[in-house]
Design an enzyme around this catalytic site. Structure first.
Site, PDB file in Angstrom:
ATOM      1  N   ASP A  34      76.488  73.633  13.589  1.00 53.25           N
ATOM      2  CA  ASP A  34      76.005  73.680  15.309  1.00 53.25           C
ATOM      3  C   ASP A  34      77.583  72.591  16.077  1.00 53.25           C
ATOM      4  O   ASP A  34      77.850  71.515  15.365  1.00 53.25           O
ATOM      5  CB  ASP A  34      74.620  72.572  14.986  1.00 53.25           C
ATOM      6  CG  ASP A  34      73.897  72.879  16.548  1.00 53.25           C
ATOM      7  OD1 ASP A  34      74.570  72.932  18.016  1.00 53.25           O
ATOM      8  OD2 ASP A  34      73.156  73.080  17.013  1.00 53.25           O
TER       9      ASP A  34
ATOM     10  N   VAL B 246      64.583  70.903  27.581  1.00 56.79           N
ATOM     11  CA  VAL B 246      66.018  70.585  28.081  1.00 56.79           C
ATOM     12  C   VAL B 246      66.417  72.266  26.579  1.00 56.79           C
ATOM     13  O   VAL B 246      66.688  71.933  25.835  1.00 56.79           O
ATOM     14  CB  VAL B 246      66.508  69.487  26.846  1.00 56.79           C
ATOM     15  CG1 VAL B 246      68.362  69.589  27.034  1.00 56.79           C
ATOM     16  CG2 VAL B 246      66.703  67.873  27.859  1.00 56.79           C
TER      17      VAL B 246
ATOM     18  N   ARG C 281      76.970  71.642  19.476  1.00 56.22           N
ATOM     19  CA  ARG C 281      76.030  71.080  20.855  1.00 56.22           C
ATOM     20  C   ARG C 281      76.378  69.549  21.058  1.00 56.22           C
ATOM     21  O   ARG C 281      76.120  69.138  22.648  1.00 56.22           O
ATOM     22  CB  ARG C 281      74.553  71.588  20.997  1.00 56.22           C
ATOM     23  CG  ARG C 281      75.137  73.081  21.038  1.00 56.22           C
ATOM     24  CD  ARG C 281      72.992  74.060  20.914  1.00 56.22           C
ATOM     25  NE  ARG C 281      73.001  74.014  19.583  1.00 56.22           N
ATOM     26  CZ  ARG C 281      71.536  74.543  19.281  1.00 56.22           C
ATOM     27  NH1 ARG C 281      70.622  74.172  20.292  1.00 56.22           N
ATOM     28  NH2 ARG C 281      71.177  74.022  18.526  1.00 56.22           N
TER      29      ARG C 281
END
Length: 423
Positions: free
Chosen positions: A335, A249, A337
């Site tokens: 981050d 991924v 994400r």
């Protein structure tokens, strides 16, 4: 204005009044019941604007590209009444349905029926409802210089099936647009649906009033990038836990993935994963690369480049012990994400076990296993593929909890690796 001056051209999109969509839909909107066991019971996702009364979602199709569609309409290049001709556009490989499709908690960020609308919702289309796919599946060949190098060095051997003598790898690929079931997304992030709707509305500058005025619309087509899947081998094997699955991924990194910037390991790890997927498929298994548009840790390239400058200019230079701190100073977070939604695509494919996960990310591993998917072996990037300027990143990540088969660097070790300066 002088009498002989040309009058400004009329708007080319559409005349008349502006239609606000913060009111109840017409009776023509088909019901949408997320997680229903069949397509007929679930109902179609209608995000088109050709007939407003048919819409049953917030937002429109194509994610961020919807803005380009608006430009085309405004410029008179595209008719607002255009309807897609779906002749011969059906998937080259049929994926699903899988049991996860009927679990409203398993898939909340994409439409599992999105590739099958021409068949699953043919009656709706025939009745004049403009239903469009949110997933497309096709065939392709992947040609990379790293694959040619692996063939030259004997790591890969063309077999004429997965890997051709030309160095091209045969793949099935799927493009997926985001489709969010808001109650499920809120549950994933541990917040209330009302809070999620309000923040989405406020932080996009009020782009979608329906988020706060239409609680009856539970599905949102967000204006963000989607993801692309590259499948090596037979896609039907993805749901068979007895068949070896090699998977990565990968989150977008334009600088490295496309242009080969050496400040990070993104492209080397991606191409290494493709090599592993090819080998896995040649062994009789199947390989999968899921590529998500989350540029710069979902912070964007501008923020990423600002962080690069800060890292390179700070006193003492670019060192691993301050790697995450510099990002947080600029962006306010290390981050964005947030891998909570990432496993959905694996559930769409029917995956229940990944035998070889080509990833060192603890966040991705935790999200995958936390969603009920078993993970066997984890495959790290070989040391020889790590660019010298990216050693700072690698040391910082392994010290922060990323998987490594080697030694985890301590506080003193983190100060040793140093990246290049800006000049």
């Amino acid at each position: 204005m002088p009498a002989d001056a040309a009058a400004p051209p009329p708007p080319r999109s559409a005349g008349g009044h502006i239609r606000l969509t913060s009111h109840s839909a017409g009776d023509g909107a088909p019901p949408l019941r997320w997680g229903a066991p069949t397509a007929a019971e679930r109902g179609p996702v209608v995000g088109t604007t050709t007939t407003r009364a048919h819409r049953n979602v917030v937002g429109t199709h194509s994610g961020a590209y919807g803005v380009y569609r608006a430009l085309a309409v405004a410029a008179g290049k595209l008719s607002r009444e255009h309807r897609a001709d779906l002749t011969d556009t059906s998937p080259t490989d049929v994926i699903g349905p899988h049991p996860q499709w009927a679990d409203p908690a398993a898939i909340v960020s994409l439409d599992p029926w999105g590739a099958l609308v021409a068949d699953a919702f043919g009656a709706h289309i025939a009745a004049g409802i403009d239903v469009r796919p949110t997933i497309a599946v096709t065939k392709a060949q992947v040609i990379l210089p790293e694959v040619h190098e692996a063939i030259f060095k004997g790591r890969l051997v063309p077999d004429g099936r997965v890997l051709l003598a030309t160095g091209a790898a045969q793949v099935t690929k799927a493009a997926i647009e985001p489709v969010w079931y808001l109650p499920g997304v809120a549950e994933r992030f541990g917040c209330s649906e009302n809070d999620l709707r309000r923040v989405l509305f406020e932080e996009t500058g009020g782009m979608y009033p329906e988020l706060v005025t239409r609680s009856d619309l539970e599905v949102f087509l967000p204006p963000i990038g989607g993801q692309t899947l590259y499948i090596f081998g037979d896609p039907r094997h993805l749901s068979d836990s007895a068949v070896e699955l090699t998977a990565r991924v990968h989150d977008e990194c334009n600088g490295s993935d496309v242009f080969g910037s050496d400040i990070c390991t993104c492209r080397p790890y991606l191409t290494h994963a493709i090599e592993e997927c090819i080998q896995g498929a040649q062994r009789g298994g199947v390989g999968l690369v899921a590529y998500s548009r989350k540029e710069g840790r979902a912070l964007g390239e501008v923020t990423k480049f600002l962080v690069y400058n800060a890292r390179k200019r700070q006193v003492g230079g670019d060192t691993a012990d301050r790697y995450f701190a510099r990002t947080e100073c600029v962006a306010g977070v290390q981050d964005m994400r947030f891998q909570e939604l990432m496993p959905d695509v694996l559930h769409w494919l029917g995956v229940t076990k990944i035998h070889r996960l080509v990833s060192m990310s603890n966040l991705k591993y935790d999200a995958i296993t936390g969603s009920g998917i078993e993970v066997g072996e984890r495959v790290s990037i070989p040391d020889e593929l790590i660019p010298a300027d990216a050693q700072v990143e690698m040391d910082a990540k392994t010290a922060a909890g990323y998987y490594t088969p080697g030694v985890v660097p301590d506080v003193e070790e983190l100060k040793k690796a140093k990246g290049r300066g800006l000049q």
